[in-house]
Enzyme design. Sequence first.
Site, PDB file in Angstrom:
ATOM      1  N   SER A 162       0.862  -1.185   0.000  1.00 44.09           N
ATOM      2  CA  SER A 162       0.000   0.000   0.000  1.00 44.09           C
ATOM      3  C   SER A 162       0.898   1.236   0.000  1.00 44.09           C
ATOM      4  CB  SER A 162      -0.939  -0.026   1.211  1.00 44.09           C
ATOM      5  OG  SER A 162      -1.885   1.027   1.143  1.00 44.09           O
ATOM      6  N   THR A 163       0.787   2.095   0.998  1.00 43.95           N
ATOM      7  CA  THR A 163       1.585   3.330   1.036  1.00 43.95           C
ATOM      8  C   THR A 163       3.076   3.013   0.946  1.00 43.95           C
ATOM      9  OG1 THR A 163      -0.089   4.262   2.495  1.00 43.95           O
ATOM     10  CG2 THR A 163       1.977   5.457   2.309  1.00 43.95           C
ATOM     11  N   HIS A 188      -2.400  -1.216  -3.519  1.00 41.17           N
ATOM     12  CA  HIS A 188      -3.553  -0.326  -3.360  1.00 41.17           C
ATOM     13  C   HIS A 188      -3.380   0.900  -4.251  1.00 41.17           C
ATOM     14  CE1 HIS A 188      -4.217  -2.029   0.971  1.00 41.17           C
ATOM     15  NE2 HIS A 188      -4.640  -2.856   0.029  1.00 41.17           N
ATOM     16  N   MET A 282      -0.158   1.032   5.221  1.00 40.62           N
ATOM     17  CA  MET A 282      -0.934   1.349   6.409  1.00 40.62           C
ATOM     18  C   MET A 282      -2.117   0.390   6.515  1.00 40.62           C
ATOM     19  SD  MET A 282      -0.995   3.704   8.841  1.00 40.62           S
ATOM     20  CE  MET A 282      -2.121   4.389  10.062  1.00 40.62           C
ATOM     21  N   ASP A 285      -4.682  -4.918   5.773  1.00 38.58           N
ATOM     22  CA  ASP A 285      -4.971  -5.741   4.606  1.00 38.58           C
ATOM     23  C   ASP A 285      -3.784  -6.652   4.293  1.00 38.58           C
ATOM     24  OD1 ASP A 285      -6.325  -6.733   2.391  1.00 38.58           O
ATOM     25  OD2 ASP A 285      -5.547  -5.171   1.050  1.00 38.58           O
TER      26      ASP A 285
END
Length: 340
Positions: A162-163, A188, A282, A285
């Site tokens: 993600s991030t 993501h 973050m 998931d």
Amino acid sequence: MIKVFIIDDSILIRNLIKKILKKNPSIQIIGEAPNPVDAMQEFKNVGLPDVFILDIEMPKMDGLSFLKKLKEERPIPAIVFSSVVEKGSQKAIEALRLGACDILLKPKDMNELNSHEIYEEFSDKIKAAAHSKNIDDIVINPAGSNGNIRGKSDKIIAMGASTGGVQTLESILTNLAAGHPPILITQHMPAGFTASFAKRLNKECPNSVVVEAKNGDELRSGMVFIAPGNIHLEVQKDPLGYKTVLKDYPKVSNHKPSVDVLFKSMAKEVKQQGVAFLLTGMGRDGAMGLKKIKESGGTTYAQDEQSSIVYGMPRAAVEMDAVCKQLSINDIINTINDIK
């Protein structure tokens, strides 16, 4: 308290963002400006923030030029909030490569900015950005391939991020040896961006063919499949081997595509031949899916805290006892290159 500075040439947008963020007591808006040049003057009065919210197209200096300046002089996390990034603009991918932590699309209907979902998304991304590291501070120096021609492997690799994932995945994939096992990735990212992301990676990765996944793609050595934005990616076994499956159903673990969806399909279909890496990001998931892979006999790894831009998703997996071992970016590269 997280200090935020807004740079956007629309006073309407600046006011709407302030209205949203004032609901969060842990966020303080310390200033605003219509462009980066005026912002730099304002810093003399209010100081520097912990996080920028940044448009891309602005007068005097555009957002990409400002990100380059930050990268060279004093890296400060930034979240790009722009209509220019719609439909997978290359500018959005470039912003992420220049150090922007995340991207948010400006809605066409500004009334959507009043929704609770937008408030939650803004708050989560600002929190992640405030606790993020700069990828340039993480030394990427893998051992390198021994140059031998690899034999065909029965392993299937899955990755979730993600991030910070754009920079991290690029660091990993550009250093892989030829003939690596097929890799499936859920990053993501909004719909439209993943095609541009895959196209860019394909140009940068000398030993991989990187594509945005389509339904029914055959998994072959040297291939990397990126989950399309807003579609879940799964892997499925068939008589000829393994193939990709795209599924359009609601968010899982608050994301679409979801890392948990990919990982759970790995646990079900690939079992002990599965190798999974949960990378920077973050939230939670991927943690549950990683545990399923471990329970099915697969091998599971989480990116370590030191090399993670945001150590959220990996931490959640470690706390769930879903991880066989934590690895740095260099160790991840070496581990993949050593898979037989």
